[in-house]
Structure formats: structure tokens, C-alpha cells
Design a protein around this motif. Structure first.
Motif, PDB file in Angstrom:
ATOM      1  N   THR A 300       0.844  -1.192   0.000  1.00 12.29           N
ATOM      2  CA  THR A 300       0.000   0.000   0.000  1.00 12.29           C
ATOM      3  C   THR A 300       0.881   1.244   0.000  1.00 12.29           C
ATOM      4  N   ASP A 301       0.286   2.392  -0.304  1.00 14.16           N
ATOM      5  CA  ASP A 301       1.039   3.646  -0.265  1.00 14.16           C
ATOM      6  C   ASP A 301       1.638   3.873   1.112  1.00 14.16           C
ATOM      7  N   GLU A 302       0.842   3.585   2.149  1.00 11.63           N
ATOM      8  CA  GLU A 302       1.305   3.812   3.523  1.00 11.63           C
ATOM      9  C   GLU A 302       2.501   2.916   3.860  1.00 11.63           C
ATOM     10  N   GLU A 303       2.449   1.639   3.427  1.00 15.09           N
ATOM     11  CA  GLU A 303       3.559   0.712   3.698  1.00 15.09           C
ATOM     12  C   GLU A 303       4.837   1.170   3.000  1.00 15.09           C
ATOM     13  N   MET A 304       4.702   1.663   1.780  1.00 13.32           N
ATOM     14  CA  MET A 304       5.874   2.135   1.053  1.00 13.32           C
ATOM     15  C   MET A 304       6.479   3.356   1.735  1.00 13.32           C
ATOM     16  N   LEU A 305       5.634   4.270   2.171  1.00 15.58           N
ATOM     17  CA  LEU A 305       6.148   5.479   2.819  1.00 15.58           C
ATOM     18  C   LEU A 305       6.774   5.165   4.170  1.00 15.58           C
ATOM     19  N   VAL A 306       6.252   4.149   4.869  1.00 20.50           N
ATOM     20  CA  VAL A 306       6.866   3.734   6.136  1.00 20.50           C
ATOM     21  C   VAL A 306       8.284   3.218   5.881  1.00 20.50           C
ATOM     22  N   CYS A 307       8.444   2.400   4.844  1.00 20.39           N
ATOM     23  CA  CYS A 307       9.777   1.898   4.488  1.00 20.39           C
ATOM     24  C   CYS A 307      10.719   3.060   4.168  1.00 20.39           C
ATOM     25  N   LEU A 308      10.224   4.020   3.405  1.00 23.58           N
ATOM     26  CA  LEU A 308      11.057   5.160   3.022  1.00 23.58           C
ATOM     27  C   LEU A 308      11.428   5.998   4.238  1.00 23.58           C
ATOM     28  N   HIS A 309      10.477   6.186   5.154  1.00 28.08           N
ATOM     29  CA  HIS A 309      10.753   6.976   6.359  1.00 28.08           C
ATOM     30  C   HIS A 309      11.764   6.272   7.253  1.00 28.08           C
ATOM     31  N   GLN A 310      11.648   4.947   7.380  1.00 32.93           N
ATOM     32  CA  GLN A 310      12.618   4.195   8.196  1.00 32.93           C
ATOM     33  C   GLN A 310      14.014   4.277   7.587  1.00 32.93           C
ATOM     34  N   LEU A 311      14.096   4.247   6.256  1.00 34.33           N
ATOM     35  CA  LEU A 311      15.401   4.385   5.594  1.00 34.33           C
ATOM     36  C   LEU A 311      15.979   5.774   5.849  1.00 34.33           C
ATOM     37  N   LEU A 312      15.130   6.782   5.833  1.00 30.26           N
ATOM     38  CA  LEU A 312      15.586   8.148   6.106  1.00 30.26           C
ATOM     39  C   LEU A 312      16.125   8.271   7.530  1.00 30.26           C
ATOM     40  N   LEU A 313      15.408   7.664   8.490  1.00 28.38           N
ATOM     41  CA  LEU A 313      15.848   7.734   9.883  1.00 28.38           C
ATOM     42  C   LEU A 313      17.185   7.030  10.086  1.00 28.38           C
ATOM     43  N   SER A 314      17.392   5.921   9.395  1.00 23.27           N
ATOM     44  CA  SER A 314      18.627   5.156   9.594  1.00 23.27           C
ATOM     45  C   SER A 314      19.816   5.748   8.850  1.00 23.27           C
ATOM     46  N   GLN A 315      19.568   6.399   7.697  1.00 24.79           N
ATOM     47  CA  GLN A 315      20.668   6.898   6.874  1.00 24.79           C
ATOM     48  C   GLN A 315      20.835   8.413   6.939  1.00 24.79           C
ATOM     49  N   GLY A 316      19.798   9.113   7.338  1.00 29.17           N
ATOM     50  CA  GLY A 316      19.867  10.566   7.420  1.00 29.17           C
ATOM     51  C   GLY A 316      19.688  11.272   6.090  1.00 29.17           C
ATOM     52  N   ALA A 317      19.563  10.530   5.003  1.00 28.60           N
ATOM     53  CA  ALA A 317      19.376  11.121   3.673  1.00 28.60           C
ATOM     54  C   ALA A 317      18.763  10.047   2.768  1.00 28.60           C
ATOM     55  N   LEU A 318      18.300  10.480   1.610  1.00 30.13           N
ATOM     56  CA  LEU A 318      17.697   9.561   0.649  1.00 30.13           C
ATOM     57  C   LEU A 318      18.230   9.835  -0.743  1.00 30.13           C
ATOM     58  N   SER A 319      18.351   8.799  -1.524  1.00 27.31           N
ATOM     59  CA  SER A 319      18.702   8.922  -2.940  1.00 27.31           C
ATOM     60  C   SER A 319      18.181   7.691  -3.661  1.00 27.31           C
ATOM     61  N   ARG A 344       8.439  13.821  -5.032  1.00 29.86           N
ATOM     62  CA  ARG A 344       7.150  13.857  -4.330  1.00 29.86           C
ATOM     63  C   ARG A 344       7.109  12.850  -3.189  1.00 29.86           C
ATOM     64  N   ALA A 345       7.706  11.664  -3.415  1.00 27.73           N
ATOM     65  CA  ALA A 345       7.765  10.678  -2.335  1.00 27.73           C
ATOM     66  C   ALA A 345       8.612  11.206  -1.177  1.00 27.73           C
ATOM     67  N   TYR A 346       9.733  11.868  -1.517  1.00 33.17           N
ATOM     68  CA  TYR A 346      10.577  12.464  -0.471  1.00 33.17           C
ATOM     69  C   TYR A 346       9.781  13.465   0.366  1.00 33.17           C
ATOM     70  N   ARG A 347       9.017  14.290  -0.289  1.00 33.34           N
ATOM     71  CA  ARG A 347       8.258  15.327   0.420  1.00 33.34           C
ATOM     72  C   ARG A 347       7.235  14.722   1.372  1.00 33.34           C
ATOM     73  N   LEU A 348       6.656  13.587   0.972  1.00 34.55           N
ATOM     74  CA  LEU A 348       5.641  12.949   1.818  1.00 34.55           C
ATOM     75  C   LEU A 348       6.226  12.393   3.107  1.00 34.55           C
ATOM     76  N   VAL A 349       7.542  12.131   3.135  1.00 29.28           N
ATOM     77  CA  VAL A 349       8.172  11.671   4.383  1.00 29.28           C
ATOM     78  C   VAL A 349       8.995  12.783   5.021  1.00 29.28           C
ATOM     79  N   GLY A 350       8.822  14.017   4.521  1.00 29.67           N
ATOM     80  CA  GLY A 350       9.462  15.168   5.145  1.00 29.67           C
ATOM     81  C   GLY A 350      10.918  15.360   4.803  1.00 29.67           C
ATOM     82  N   TYR A 351      11.347  14.912   3.642  1.00 29.15           N
ATOM     83  CA  TYR A 351      12.753  15.056   3.255  1.00 29.15           C
ATOM     84  C   TYR A 351      12.864  15.934   2.018  1.00 29.15           C
TER      85      TYR A 351
END
Length: 497
Positions: A300-319, A344-351
Motif C-alpha cells: 500500500t502507499d502507507e507501507e511504502m512510505l513507512v519503508c522510506l521513512h525508516q530508511l531516512l531515519l537510519s541513513q539521514g538522507a535519501l537517494s 514527491r515521495a521524499y516530500r511525503l516523508v518530510g525530506y
């Protein structure tokens, strides 16, 4: 004319047109013919296109266009299209006369009403014929007969008569010549069947992915049924095609009435099980499908964004590269497809990235995609009867020793406002006759559409494209590469006659 009724043969039309001209003291100065062509769209009608180009370009040395009847403009699904072509002639000062109609095309209410009715009848004829043809093809599929297309690696097309008795194996590009004959699939050479079974075992039992299997086949010197190197895509097609377990499946996609090609819902597919002799065990096939289905589980969209947010928390950045290297996270392409873009996905997780380097990975992906697109172009041209060779130094495709084709892939870029842009670099130094520009979609995963450009009409070295570019460019824009493939088509002299 296509292949409808004898009264529409070009000879019969020509005789009636000549008789009409003689009765009215008209001299025929030019003849425009579309023999063996479907009247469902104007793209496959070079004669009609030349007629309109001569009239509107000022090259017409005539004042009247003589047409057999109203339906000869075309049996377009939109009946107004035929009226549009007649209007273009009249707007340029050239009259239109119908030689086999009972009315004079004099602009009276009576003639206009009859033309409207006949155009609608022509469109309805095409629709009804399409329904009848579909029903007939569906029936043949259910009886276990093959409806077009190559056999595929490990299989062969066998010709059978109306009693089901074999008449021999059809070679590549050979077709049945008797209407009552049919085609079925049979196992090919034993060594090919063993290779197909080995592909399934490597995928299911050894858990090798398609790319690794393709590499192993290439290292062993094994070629595909088209005598090409194996790719991830060619292996994947073997793994998902039911013909290897003996099923006859049809209507996966459709191109009805020459409109946009669509991918049909699996529930509408026509399937005949156990129609052919299988070369893969059903349990092995089902196990392969289970692996593929599990791999493509839709989060789901929510599950994908949770994965992305957890990656952001662990790495401090996204690419994009970081996302693709994380096993527990969907690919960057999946985020692009689902949310329109990575930004747009980055913005949804606050990055908010200072700069996203995902374009580097996109470019690498597109470079890897280019050989597969070349293979698709070659396969399409050959399917339509063309003979294709490829220059080793330039990768230009030479078709029928008549014209050259360059294939480029245009990466999609998104502006800050969400608009889509493409840049197409034309190979002016190679001077191909035709350039096929594959415009990728916003996710840069699949093709959005195709520009089939005649090089002589292009003066710039780089085309900067928007979603809509005006008629000078959008006239060359198509949803598929079929217009290019039709350029290589060969019509037997007997059929044309």
C-alpha cells in the motif's frame, strides 16, 4: 481496398471512375491508390496522404477528386473523419465527386444527409466486422489453433488441414496459404525443450534470477529462437508464458479498429487448456509463477512510505541509489510509478534533498534498456516481413536495403511545476532516414509514446519536447511503433493485384 469484396477491387473502382469521367468529359490526370490497405486509419494510407499533401501543398494539377463511393475515404470509427478529409479538399479549391453513388455531391441537403448516413454505415460495418472476427478467432483459440505470432524457443508451428492431419512444420516467416488450414504448436528439438525445462529449474530450484540465467545461456553459446543473445526479458517471457504447459492463450492485448493498443484484463483473456503438448511440468510452472507473484507483491502507499521513512531515519538522507540498494525497501522505480516522482515521495516523508543523484541511475538503466528496444524494433520489422541488418559501428538499422533507422531513448525530466520534458538528440552525423525517439514515462521505467521522425524534416540537432509540441512534431507521435513496422511491410504481388 483491403480484402473485403470483389466490387472494391482497385480494378473495378478504376473502371467505374473512368466511365464516370468519360460521361462528364473529365480527363484523369493522376491516380492515388491504397491497395491492400485497411481503411480504419489514415496512418497506413500512403495514397490518401499523398493526395491530401498534393492538394494542400499546391502541387495539384487537377480540380476534381473522383472517389468510388463515400466509404472509400475510410471506414473510420469516428464517421466525422471521412467528412474532414473531404472538407480539406474543398477548402483547397478541389471538388469531390462520388462515382458509384446515386446522388450528386452538390452540397444540397439531400446529398449531405446521404453522406452522413453512409459514413455512419461504413463505421458500423467496421464495428460489426470486428465483433464477428473476434468471435471467430475466439472459437479457433478454444479449439486449440494458434492465431499468429512466432512459436517461441523450444516450440514449432505445425500446419494441419481441416481434418487435423499434419502438413509439415512452418519455418520462420512462412504462413498458411489455404484458408481451411490451421496452425498448432508442437515441441521443437529435444535439446531446446531441455533448455526450457532447465530455465525453469534454475529459476525455481536454484533460485537464479532471469538476468543470471540469461548470462549463463549466453556463456554456453546458446542463442534464442531469433538467433540473438538472451536478455532478462527473453528469459522472463519463457517463465510466464502458458504455451510451455500446453495452454493456448489469446487476447492479452488488443488493437481493435486500429485504435490505441491496450493491455487487456486477465479476466478477458481467451484460454484453452491442454491444447498443445507441454514441454514444462505444470507443478514446475506453478512454482515459478508463485515466485514471480511473491516478488511483485503490491504494498500500500502507507507501507511504502513507512519503508522510506525508516530508511531516512537510519541513513539521514535519501537517494535513488540508496533506495535500490536496500533489500527491505521497494525500488526507486516503484516509488516513481506510485507517487509520480521520487521528489514527491521524499516530500511525503518530510525530506528535501539538496540534490538528487537518481538521474545517474536512470541513465544507466536506460543505457541497459537500449539493446532490448533495438531487439523490439528488429522483431517488429521482421514480423511485418522486413529484412533488417545492423551496422556494427553505428548501430543503425538498415531495412530492406532501402532506408536506415536510428533508435534513441529520451529520458523524462520533471520541472518544479510538475510538467514533463524530454530532450532528443538526433544523430545528424549518421544521417539516418528515420529516427525513432522512445519517450519514457515520468518514472522512466516504460515507454510513454514514440516519435517516428523523418530526418529530412528535422533541422535541429537536439529537440526539446514538451507533452504537447504542436502539429509539426506531434504529427509524428504514436502510441506504438507499428507505423514504423508497416514501412517495412511487403505485400505479395498476387494479393495486391
Amino acid at each position: 481496398m483491403s480484402t473485403e469484396h470483389q466490387k472494391y477491387s482497385t480494378e473495378n473502382q478504376s473502371d467505374i471512375i473512368k466511365r464516370y469521367a468519360a460521361q462528364r468529359g473529365l480527363e484523369i490526370s493522376r491516380t492515388y491508390i491504397d491497395a491492400g490497405r485497411s481503411g480504419l486509419n489514415v496512418e497506413g494510407r500512403p495514397g490518401l496522404q499523398r493526395l491530401l499533401a498534393d492538394i494542400e501543398g499546391g502541387a495539384a494539377d487537377f480540380s476534381v477528386v473522383l472517389v468510388y463511393d463515400v466509404s472509400r475515404w475510410g471506414r473510420f470509427p469516428d464517421s466525422d473523419e471521412a467528412a474532414f478529409y473531404e472538407y480539406r479538399c474543398r477548402a483547397a479549391g478541389v471538388k469531390v465527386a462520388y462515382c458509384a453513388e446515386e446522388f450528386e455531391n452538390d452540397g444540397s441537403i439531400g446529398s449531405d444527409v446521404q453522406k452522413v448516413v453512409k459514413r455512419r454505415m461504413a463505421a458500423e460495418y467496421s464495428r460489426e466486422l470486428s465483433v464477428k472476427v473476434f468471435a471467430g478467432q475466439k472459437r479457433l483459440i478454444e479449439l486449440g489453433f494458434r492465431q499468429g505470432g512466432p512459436s517461441g524457443f523450444g516450440l514449432r508451428r505445425q500446419l494441419v488441414d481441416d481434418r487435423g492431419e499434419s502438413k509439415g512444420i512452418l519455418q520462420r516467416r512462412q504462413h498458411k496459404s489455404i484458408q481451411t488450414d490451421r496452425v498448432i504448436l508442437v515441441p521443437g528439438p529435444q535439446e531446446e525443450a531441455e533448455i526450457v525445462a532447465g530455465i525453469y529449474r534454475d529459476f525455481v530450484e536454484r533460485r537464479l534470477n532471469e538476468a543470471t540465467i540469461a548470462d549463463n545461456l549466453n556463456k554456453r553459446g546458446i542463442r534464442t529462437d531469433l538467433d540473438r543473445s538472451w536478455t532478462r526479458g527473453t528469459v522472463h517471457q519463457i517463465l510466464i508464458n502458458e504455451k510451455y504447459i500446453g495452454n493456448n492463450v489469446w487476447n492479452r492485448g488488443s488493437f481493435k479498429l486500429k485504435q490505441n493498443r491496450i493491455r487487456n484484463d486477465p479476466q478477458t483473456w481467451v484460454r484453452a487448456e491442454n491444447a498443445f503438448q507441454p514441454i514444462v511440468d505444470r507443478m514446475l510452472y506453478d512454482a515459478a509463477q508463485a515466485i514471480i507473484d511473491a516478488r511483485s507483491h503490491r504494498m500500500t502507499d502507507e507501507e511504502m512510505l513507512v519503508c522510506l521513512h525508516q530508511l531516512l531515519l537510519s541513513q539521514g538522507a535519501l537517494s535513488g541509489l540508496l533506495i535500490d540498494e536496500t533489500d527491505s525497501c521497494p525500488s526507486s522505480g516503484a516509488f516513481q510509478r506510485r507517487f509520480g516522482s521520487l521528489i514527491r515521495a521524499y516530500r511525503l516523508v518530510g525530506y528535501t534533498p539538496e540534490r538528487d543523484f537518481n538521474y545517474i541511475e536512470i541513465n544507466r538503466t536506460l543505457r541497459r534498456l537500449h539493446p532490448a528496444v533495438i531487439e523490439e524494433v528488429i522483431g517488429g520489422l521482421e514480423h511485418f516481413g522486413g529484412c533488417v541488418s545492423q551496422q556494427a559501428s553505428s548501430e543503425l538499422l538498415i531495412v530492406n536495403d532501402e532506408f536506415s533507422v536510428s533508435v534513441v531513448i529520451a529520458r523524462c525530466r520533471e520541472t518544479a511545476g510538475g510538467a514533463l520534458r524530454w530532450r532528443v538528440r538526433l544523430e545528424r552525423s549518421l544521417m539516418p532516414d528515420v529516427t525513432v525517439a522512445v519517450r519514457m514515462d515520468s518514472s522512466n521505467i516504460s515507454a510513454r509514446d514514440y516519435l517516428i521522425l523523418p530526418t529530412l524534416d528535422m533541422d535541429e540537432r537536439v529537440l526539446r519536447l514538451q507533452e504537447h509540441n504542436g502539429i509539426s512534431l506531434d504529427a509524428y507521435l504514436f502510441d506504438s511503433m507499428e507505423p514504423l513496422f508497416e514501412m517495412a511491410e511487403r505485400v505479395p504481388l498476387r494479393e495486391v493485384a
